[in-house]
Design a protein around this motif. Structure first.
Motif, mmCIF file in Angstrom:
data_model
loop_
_atom_site.group_PDB
_atom_site.id
_atom_site.type_symbol
_atom_site.label_atom_id
_atom_site.label_comp_id
_atom_site.label_asym_id
_atom_site.label_seq_id
_atom_site.Cartn_x
_atom_site.Cartn_y
_atom_site.Cartn_z
ATOM 1 N N PHE A 377 11.535 -1.482 5.515
ATOM 2 C CA PHE A 377 11.570 -1.829 5.114
ATOM 3 C C PHE A 377 12.637 -2.092 4.438
ATOM 4 O O PHE A 377 13.149 -1.303 3.480
ATOM 5 N N ASN A 412 10.318 -6.790 9.543
ATOM 6 C CA ASN A 412 10.284 -6.964 8.086
ATOM 7 C C ASN A 412 9.992 -8.465 8.276
ATOM 8 O O ASN A 412 9.803 -9.729 7.629
ATOM 9 N N TRP A 454 -0.255 -5.066 -0.480
ATOM 10 C CA TRP A 454 0.606 -6.193 -0.170
ATOM 11 C C TRP A 454 1.484 -6.175 -1.228
ATOM 12 O O TRP A 454 2.738 -6.143 -1.754
ATOM 13 N N LEU A 457 3.632 -3.040 -2.104
ATOM 14 C CA LEU A 457 4.717 -3.155 -1.509
ATOM 15 C C LEU A 457 6.039 -4.528 -2.003
ATOM 16 O O LEU A 457 7.225 -3.679 -2.268
ATOM 17 N N TYR A 462 10.050 -4.364 -1.211
ATOM 18 C CA TYR A 462 10.853 -5.698 -0.610
ATOM 19 C C TYR A 462 10.642 -5.999 -2.147
ATOM 20 O O TYR A 462 11.559 -7.618 -1.845
ATOM 21 N N LEU A 496 4.272 2.955 -2.504
ATOM 22 C CA LEU A 496 3.968 3.084 -1.043
ATOM 23 C C LEU A 496 3.089 3.942 -0.309
ATOM 24 O O LEU A 496 2.475 3.271 0.205
ATOM 25 N N ALA A 499 0.865 2.375 -1.048
ATOM 26 C CA ALA A 499 -0.030 1.170 0.085
ATOM 27 C C ALA A 499 -0.174 1.991 0.821
ATOM 28 O O ALA A 499 -1.727 1.498 1.172
ATOM 29 N N TRP A 500 -0.063 2.914 1.483
ATOM 30 C CA TRP A 500 -0.551 3.478 2.765
ATOM 31 C C TRP A 500 -2.434 3.953 2.522
ATOM 32 O O TRP A 500 -3.176 3.762 3.877
ATOM 33 N N VAL A 523 3.867 0.671 8.000
ATOM 34 C CA VAL A 523 3.351 1.602 7.179
ATOM 35 C C VAL A 523 3.379 3.369 6.558
ATOM 36 O O VAL A 523 5.034 3.687 6.028
ATOM 37 N N GLN A 526 7.447 4.193 7.198
ATOM 38 C CA GLN A 526 8.601 4.214 6.237
ATOM 39 C C GLN A 526 8.393 5.346 5.601
ATOM 40 O O GLN A 526 8.559 5.833 4.699
#
Length: 702
Positions: A377, A412, A454, A457, A462, A496, A499-500, A523, A526
């Motif tokens: 990412f 990406n 998202w 992230l 990002y 991260l 989000a996971w 994900v 990452q």
């Protein structure tokens, strides 16, 4: 007012009018689509059929170039009483991207390299009045000279067809077209398809690189032999460059270009990069102007309407040489408006900002984003969201477009969707709102977990804001082990991990979605990439403190559990299979001997990048098969040697390890093993098992 001040005011006004006139660049007016309006309309009809099947008949499409009165693309859409959508575009590209805008924002649909989500509502959502979508940017550029080797080298026609469809949907009208250049473009239907959408393909021109053998025919030619490039010895580099001022340059350059034009026609824009990552033999401005004048002459000798498209990368990569006087001299060897410069890495290193908009030459603001096609990412969303608008409003701006110039693609996807959409926006987007809508259309689901994931992230991994950061994947996971590895992150891994967790929680209900399956793998990949760094740090600490049990524990978990689990996860999705890449390479061959050569080259690019690791791990990929037989083997050897050193009381010697691990790396390139070309295992079960094992550990390490 004094006479002097009055004269000064007149001069200022005249200068301003001159600049604004230059910014319109009448010399670019002849750059127009070759295909007729009807042909472009047919191309979009065919695209929609490929994309939507029978539902494509619910769109009534046409191209009418008179819709635009200033060469800037526009599309208009409206609903009919019987629930159809009528769309008219000034070009095929404008039409396709206008329809994609409708599909995204009214139908919650999505098209990407990593899968589509095309659950169209029945009936199609109605538009009230006319939806008009237009752009401020004459050109929307796509590709990098490297992309053809890092990503598309083994593509067949169906894959190219898919990519050109993606280009049209995302508004690309100026694509680089280097395909099959060595064999005079055998796949020329790629060009025909690009033109059918109203795109302007950029053809290659002569840069001055010549084979040594030419000196046997022309011993008096003015040739410079350059030094080694990127640690390669002279059997692989030290290119011979023909001085553009030598009459032979015009002869060869015009002969080459005349053959290209004769074979494939022309849209009048040509790319060549005379000094890309090569230091010129002289910094004399007179010399540099003469060089660019001669290069341009080799184009205009064949095509009097030629426009030279040049990458601006050299001004950044060799900044010690390219000072203002040298940059201006090179650019001004070509009449203003007859060269377009790609500000190749503008999201991080904008050149226009300190060259007065390339000293009057038109330029395209580009997002490079990815080096070598690395997995991992990465993004600079704040920078790309504001950068094109800053360039547009820069004093005396000569901006004529925005573009995407990744060295490698198929990673990406979110960054490329945002970047292509900005070409049709009047101002920066609300990033949190934009990415929430992205999540909804990517999965066809309004579950809050997905939009929350998202948003996390987008605000972290990002949004790299470190000045001058170059996105090569620095993770120890994909680098040859040593005690001097880059383990820094530009984001907080807690975001991260959150989000996971959010994605894992909703996974069971979304596994039927191709896009979700991909992102679940990506994900989780990452997360394990970040955790590899933690285990590496544990290994290094244990060795330095001479704690053998801790070394065995950290090394054992990494080698015998984390990396094998990651390999199993990657093998469960077709987009992460080494076997697919190797199979595509082998299928390009005419016989078994050639297949073995292509197989070796395909492996080498991902790993050693040269016979002796000259650009080691540059184009790294996190793929099933590669994880097992390359990265895990290196880490296994590293830990094994550290254990031996502690056992024997000997210091660790990096040179000795490098020699030993090179045999492992080289062994992978020649092992001849065939890897799966179809996914294996249940992605959800594997990802969930990894989550249960490693999520608690991840939190402890924060």
């Amino acid at each position: 007012m004094s006479t002097r001040s009055g004269c000064s005011l007149v001069l200022v006004v005249v200068f301003y009018l001159f600049l604004t006139a230059q910014c319109r660049f009448p010399s670019l007016d002849h750059i127009k689509p070759k295909a007729s309006d009807k042909a472009q309309g047919r191309a979009v009809v065919d695209l929609l059929r490929r994309l939507l099947g029978n539902r494509s008949t619910e769109f009534i499409v046409s191209v009418n170039r008179s819709l635009s009165n200033d060469s800037l693309d526009v599309c208009e859409l409206r609903s009919t009483k019987n629930n159809k959508i009528v769309a008219t575009g000034s070009t095929g590209v404008a039409l396709a991207s206008g329809i994609y805008n409708y599909l995204k924002y009214f139908c919650n649909c999505h098209v990407s390299w990593s899968g589509d989500q095309l659950d169209l509502p029945r009936p199609l959502p109605k538009l009230t009045g006319v939806l008009r979508i237009n752009t401020q940017h004459r050109f929307r550029y796509y590709q990098n000279v490297c992309t053809f080797s890092y990503s598309s080298v083994w593509w067949d026609w169906p894959r190219w067809e898919r990519e050109i469809d993606w280009m049209a949907l995302n508004g690309i009208n100026l694509p680089l077209a280097f395909t099959g250049q060595e064999a005079m473009w055998q796949e020329f239907k790629i060009l025909a398809r690009m033109r059918s959408f109203g795109m302007i393909p950029v053809l290659p021109a002569f840069s001055g690189n010549i084979p040594k053998g030419i000196l046997r025919l022309y011993p008096a030619a003015n040739v410079t032999r350059l030094g080694p490039w990127a640690h390669f010895n002279c059997s692989f580099s030290c290119s011979y460059i023909l001085d553009p001022r030598d009459p032979l340059f015009l002869q060869i350059g015009s002969l080459y270009l005349s053959q290209v034009v004769k074979q494939f026609g022309t849209d009048h824009i040509y790319n060549t990069d005379t000094f890309n990552e090569m230091t010129p033999p002289s910094p004399d401005p007179t010399y540099l102007s003469a060089v660019s004048r001669s290069v341009f002459a080799s184009m205009t000798a064949v095509d009097p309407q030629a426009i030279w498209l040049m990458q601006g990368w050299l001004f950044f990569s060799d900044a010690a040489f390219w000072k203002p006087a040298q940059i201006q001299a090179l650019l001004h060897g070509v009449p203003l408006g007859r060269m377009i410069v790609l500000d190749l890495f503008a999201e991080t290193e904008p050149i226009f900002s300190y060259t007065e908009s390339f000293y009057g030459q038109p330029f395209i603001w580009c997002m490079l984003h990815n080096f070598g096609g690395n997995s991992g990412f990465f993004g600079t969303v704040d920078s790309i969201n504001s950068g094109p608008f800053k360039a547009l409003h820069f004093p005396n701006s000569t901006l004529v477009g925005i573009g995407m110039t990744p060295e490698g693609i198929e990673q990406n996807s979110v960054m490329y969707e945002l970047m292509s959409e900005l070409a049709w926006r009047k101002e920066p987007v609300n990033l949190s709102k934009w990415v929430s809508l992205y999540a909804i259309r990517r999965y066809g689901s309004t579950q809050e977990n997905l939009t929350a994931a998202w948003r996390l992230l987008f605000a972290s991994v990002y949004n790299c804001t470190i000045p001058h950061y170059r996105n090569h994947n620095h993770s120890p996971l994909v680098r040859r082990p040593s005690f001097h590895m880059n383990s820094g992150l530009w984001y907080d891994p807690a975001d991260l991990y959150k989000a996971w967790k959010l994605i894992i929680e909703v996974a069971p209900s979304l596994m039927s979605k191709e896009t979700f399956r991909y992102d679940l793998v990506d994900v989780t990949r990452q997360v394990l990439q970040v955790l590899t760094t933690s285990f590496y740090q544990d290994i290094a600490d244990a060795f330095q403190n001479q704690k053998l049990p801790e070394l065995l524990t950290a090394g054992g978990v990494l080698i015998y559990d984390l990396l094998p689990e990651l390999n199993r996860l990657l093998n469960s999705n077709r987009n992460f299979l080494l076997g697919m890449w190797l199979e595509q390479a082998r299928s390009s061959a005419l016989d078994e001997k050639e297949a073995q050569l292509y197989d070796m080259n395909a492996r080498n690019q991902l790993t050693l990048w040269g016979p002796s690791g000259e650009i080691l791990d540059y184009a790294s990929k996190e793929w099933g098969g590669l994880m097992e037989d390359y990265y895990a083997q290196r880490w296994g050897l590293f830990v094994h040697m550290l254990v031996e050193c502690l056992d024997s009381g000997q210091p660790f010697k990096q040179d000795a390890f490098n020699q030993a691990v090179f045999q492992v790396e080289k062994g992978f390139i020649y092992n001849g093993r065939r890897y799966p070309t179809k996914p294996q295992g249940d992605t959800y079960k594997i990802a969930h098992r990894i989550f249960l094992k490693y999520y608690p550990q991840a939190l402890k390490r924060l």
